[in-house]
Design a protein around this motif. Structure first.
Motif, short mmCIF file in Angstrom:
data_model
loop_
_atom_site.label_atom_id
_atom_site.label_comp_id
_atom_site.label_asym_id
_atom_site.label_seq_id
_atom_site.Cartn_x
_atom_site.Cartn_y
_atom_site.Cartn_z
N SER A 166 0.83 -1.21 0.00
CA SER A 166 0.00 0.00 0.00
C SER A 166 0.86 1.26 0.00
O SER A 166 0.45 2.31 -0.50
CB SER A 166 -0.94 0.01 1.21
OG SER A 166 -0.21 0.06 2.41
N GLU A 167 2.10 1.15 0.56
CA GLU A 167 3.03 2.29 0.52
C GLU A 167 3.37 2.65 -0.91
O GLU A 167 3.41 3.83 -1.29
CB GLU A 167 4.33 1.93 1.25
CG GLU A 167 4.21 1.76 2.75
CD GLU A 167 5.56 1.41 3.36
OE1 GLU A 167 5.92 2.04 4.34
OE2 GLU A 167 6.24 0.51 2.83
N VAL A 168 3.60 1.63 -1.73
CA VAL A 168 3.94 1.86 -3.14
C VAL A 168 2.78 2.54 -3.84
O VAL A 168 2.95 3.53 -4.55
CB VAL A 168 4.26 0.51 -3.83
CG1 VAL A 168 4.61 0.74 -5.29
CG2 VAL A 168 5.40 -0.20 -3.11
N GLU A 169 1.58 2.00 -3.63
CA GLU A 169 0.38 2.55 -4.26
C GLU A 169 0.18 4.01 -3.87
O GLU A 169 -0.05 4.88 -4.73
CB GLU A 169 -0.83 1.72 -3.84
CG GLU A 169 -2.17 2.26 -4.32
CD GLU A 169 -2.42 2.03 -5.79
OE1 GLU A 169 -3.35 2.63 -6.34
OE2 GLU A 169 -1.67 1.24 -6.40
N ARG A 171 2.37 6.25 -2.76
CA ARG A 171 3.40 7.13 -3.31
C ARG A 171 3.23 7.35 -4.81
O ARG A 171 3.44 8.45 -5.31
CB ARG A 171 4.79 6.56 -3.02
CG ARG A 171 5.14 6.51 -1.54
CD ARG A 171 5.20 7.86 -0.92
NE ARG A 171 5.44 7.79 0.51
CZ ARG A 171 6.17 8.67 1.18
NH1 ARG A 171 6.67 9.71 0.57
NH2 ARG A 171 6.35 8.54 2.49
N MET A 172 2.84 6.32 -5.52
CA MET A 172 2.65 6.48 -6.95
C MET A 172 1.46 7.40 -7.25
O MET A 172 1.49 8.18 -8.20
CB MET A 172 2.44 5.11 -7.61
CG MET A 172 3.67 4.20 -7.60
SD MET A 172 5.13 4.94 -8.41
CE MET A 172 6.11 5.40 -6.99
N ARG A 173 0.41 7.31 -6.42
CA ARG A 173 -0.73 8.23 -6.57
C ARG A 173 -0.28 9.67 -6.30
O ARG A 173 -0.72 10.59 -6.96
CB ARG A 173 -1.85 7.85 -5.60
CG ARG A 173 -2.55 6.56 -5.93
CD ARG A 173 -3.35 6.65 -7.20
NE ARG A 173 -3.86 5.36 -7.63
CZ ARG A 173 -4.06 5.02 -8.88
NH1 ARG A 173 -3.78 5.87 -9.85
NH2 ARG A 173 -4.52 3.82 -9.20
N GLU A 174 0.60 9.82 -5.31
CA GLU A 174 1.10 11.15 -5.00
C GLU A 174 1.93 11.70 -6.16
O GLU A 174 1.86 12.89 -6.48
CB GLU A 174 1.95 11.10 -3.72
CG GLU A 174 2.57 12.42 -3.29
CD GLU A 174 1.54 13.46 -2.88
OE1 GLU A 174 1.94 14.62 -2.70
OE2 GLU A 174 0.34 13.12 -2.77
N VAL A 175 2.71 10.84 -6.80
CA VAL A 175 3.48 11.25 -7.98
C VAL A 175 2.53 11.73 -9.07
O VAL A 175 2.76 12.78 -9.70
CB VAL A 175 4.34 10.08 -8.50
CG1 VAL A 175 4.89 10.40 -9.89
CG2 VAL A 175 5.48 9.78 -7.55
N GLN A 176 1.46 10.98 -9.32
CA GLN A 176 0.49 11.38 -10.35
C GLN A 176 -0.17 12.72 -10.00
O GLN A 176 -0.38 13.57 -10.87
CB GLN A 176 -0.57 10.30 -10.52
CG GLN A 176 -0.04 9.04 -11.19
CD GLN A 176 -1.13 8.02 -11.45
OE1 GLN A 176 -1.99 7.79 -10.60
NE2 GLN A 176 -1.11 7.41 -12.62
N ARG A 177 -0.48 12.90 -8.72
CA ARG A 177 -1.11 14.16 -8.29
C ARG A 177 -0.16 15.34 -8.50
O ARG A 177 -0.56 16.39 -9.02
CB ARG A 177 -1.50 14.06 -6.82
CG ARG A 177 -2.32 15.24 -6.30
CD ARG A 177 -2.61 15.11 -4.82
NE ARG A 177 -1.42 15.32 -4.02
CZ ARG A 177 -0.96 16.53 -3.67
NH1 ARG A 177 -1.60 17.61 -4.06
NH2 ARG A 177 0.13 16.64 -2.93
N LEU A 178 1.10 15.17 -8.10
CA LEU A 178 2.07 16.24 -8.27
C LEU A 178 2.36 16.52 -9.74
O LEU A 178 2.59 17.67 -10.12
CB LEU A 178 3.37 15.88 -7.54
CG LEU A 178 3.31 15.91 -6.01
CD1 LEU A 178 4.63 15.43 -5.42
CD2 LEU A 178 3.00 17.31 -5.50
N CYS A 179 2.33 15.49 -10.55
CA CYS A 179 2.52 15.67 -12.00
C CYS A 179 1.42 16.56 -12.57
O CYS A 179 1.69 17.48 -13.35
CB CYS A 179 2.53 14.30 -12.68
SG CYS A 179 2.73 14.38 -14.48
N ALA A 180 0.18 16.29 -12.17
CA ALA A 180 -0.94 17.10 -12.64
C ALA A 180 -0.82 18.55 -12.16
O ALA A 180 -1.09 19.49 -12.90
CB ALA A 180 -2.26 16.49 -12.17
N LEU A 181 -0.37 18.73 -10.91
CA LEU A 181 -0.20 20.08 -10.36
C LEU A 181 0.90 20.84 -11.11
O LEU A 181 0.75 22.03 -11.41
CB LEU A 181 0.16 20.00 -8.87
CG LEU A 181 -0.97 19.64 -7.91
CD1 LEU A 181 -0.44 19.49 -6.50
CD2 LEU A 181 -2.08 20.69 -7.96
#
Length: 498
Positions: A166-169, A171-181
């Motif tokens: 779940s840590e991987v999931e 962090r990867m969601r956070e990467v996607q969110r920051l990419c969009a920002l």
């Protein structure tokens, strides 16, 4: 001119300069030092040998230094400052060779969706700046110890060990969110796809792991803005989680979540004096979704504040219409997540939102978990003081589960503590649990803090709590969480049957 040619030219210039200076000044030195022709001839011979030795050492130093510089340059991406592909492969192989059989590692490949359009929309120079921003976002959101590299163009990779998938999931969601920002800052709508491979199931060396991650990325790019694991089962779970987050956002926006109330009783006369408001979600396809499933999802995806405000709005409307406030209910407990409590902006926003319901605000009691306050005790004291200055009362939920439960009472000026249900469940059979509960009650009384026992499920537990001086309690034995109509009936039945 490439780096190898530049390096060669630099070495040649240094060698030529040193040779010219040596020939000029060494001959002058021989003429000045030796007057005999025989000695001069001997000195010239040794001077030649010295020249060979010195220039050989000089060339060795220059070549080694430039080779190190070239190697360092090869190990770093010139645009983003991240590690290069070559270093990524070497380090990944070295890391995998040191892992124990019970350790886990993931390799993630990230690719910007439709980067060609980003290039065309921004131009090459601004597109490069955008990639530099993405590199910073990766460094910010990656798991501690991650090794991050730019593979080529708009493709990045990282790897690190992990304990929980779940840590991987997350962090990867956070990467996607920051990419969009980051895209929004550049005035573009952008997303990214991620492919994930896990060690040891998806490969035993760097080559196999990278092939697995690349294959997963190819599938992710077809779906866009998705996270795909090489393991199909994990991908399905990730997609289900992703869809659940989207459904939760929609449920919040359309106010499809509802609230229930669990009564809290004064034990002296067994009279209801308050309620705890809890949120529930009935999914249109999956049915009832347990709070311990969707609440962590909300916290991981920045939805906690929206849920808290929805709960307050619904509770204010229903309880004001019910006529219970003030006449029966002296306070209404509302749960606040750890992420909210530890964010000054979110707590200020929530407080202002509560104050907008004037007739309701005076009864609100915010419940925060003990572990939330332990993140930063000094900051917790400040936040609690600010909330109390605005007229709100505070309750510590799940008290007794932290490592400094008793010590924190002297620092936190809270209005109420709730003894965790794990201690209440063992009251009848475990002398230690009973001793702990007695100690907490004694200390709370000395600090003039209200005490509530959670999770009362039997009459015998209730009797023990009364006997040891606990003032208030809640639990299934006294009343389950119920919608407003059921709460009204429950209170009416209790009033009719003392």
């Amino acid at each position: 001119m490439n780096r190898a040619v530049t390096s060669a030219v630099k070495v040649t210039l240094v060698y030529a300069s040193f040779s010219a200076l040596w020939i000029l000044f060494s001959d002058m030195a021989v003429e000045w030092l030796f007057h005999s022709a025989q000695l001069r001839a001997l000195a010239q011979t040794y001077k030649g040998l010295a020249f060979v030795v010195i220039t050989a050492v000089l060339l060795l130093i220059l070549v080694l230094r430039d080779n190190r510089a070239l190697e360092k340059a090869d190990d770093m991406d010139s645009l983003t400052g991240l590690h290069s592909l070559n270093l990524f492969i070497r380090t990944l192989n070295a890391t995998l060779s040191k892992l124990n059989s019970n350790e886990h590692l993931f390799v993630a490949y990230l690719d910007i969706d439709d980067f060609k359009q980003v290039n065309e929309g921004l131009g090459f120079e601004r597109a490069d700046s955008f990639l530099q921003d993405i590199a910073k976002a990766l460094l910010k959101s990656a798991l501690p110890g991650s090794f991050i590299s730019r593979l080529h163009a708009d493709q990045f990779a990282c790897f690190t060990t992990f304990d929980d998938i779940s840590e991987v999931e997350t962090r990867m969601r956070e990467v996607q969110r920051l990419c969009a920002l980051r895209g929004q800052r550049f005035g573009i709508d952008v997303s990214c796809s991620v492919g994930v491979a896990l060690f040891p199931s998806d490969g035993s060396n760097a080559k196999e792991m990278m092939i697995s991650a690349s294959q997963a990325l190819n599938v992710a790019k077809q779906q866009r803005n998705s996270i795909i694991y090489h393991d199909k089962t994990l991908s399905e779970k990730a997609m289900l989680r992703r869809q659940l987050v989207l459904d939760l956002r929609e449920a919040i926006a359309e106010q499809n979540l509802y609230v229930v109330y669990q009564p809290k009783y004064e034990l002296a006369e067994l009279s209801c004096i308050g309620v705890e408001v809890l949120v529930r979600w009935k999914h249109p396809q999956h049915g009832f979704i347990a709070p311990d499933v969707f609440i962590p999802l909300a916290e991981d995806n920045g939805l906690s504040s929206a849920i808290s405000k929805l709960v307050i709005a619904k509770a204010a409307e229903e309880l004001q219409d019910s006529g219970l406030l003030g006449s029966v209910l002296q306070h209404v407990a509302v749960n606040v997540s750890a992420t909210e409590f530890n964010s000054t902006d979110e707590m200020n926003s929530l407080s202002s939102f509560i104050e907008s319901y004037r007739d309701f605000a005076q009864y609100v009691r915010l419940e925060i978990t003990e572990t939330a306050t332990l993140t930063d005790m000094r900051k917790s004291v400040e936040v609690i003081s600010q909330l109390q200055a605005r007229g709100l009362t505070l309750s510590i939920d799940d008290f007794g589960t932290g490592y400094t439960s008793l010590a924190m009472l002297k620092d936190l000026t809270v209005d109420e503590i709730k003894i965790d249900r794990s201690f209440v469940a063992e009251l009848e059979h475990d002398a230690r649990s009973k001793t702990i509960v007695c100690a907490v009650i004694a200390m709370a009384n000395s600090f003039r803090i209200n005490i509530v026992a959670e999770g009362v499920e039997t009459e015998s537990q209730l009797k023990v709590l009364r006997k040891i001086g606990c003032r208030q309690a809640q639990g299934y034995y006294l009343g389950r969480p119920m919608i407003i109509a059921e709460l009204l009936k429950h209170l009416a039945d209790n009033a009719a049957t003392p």
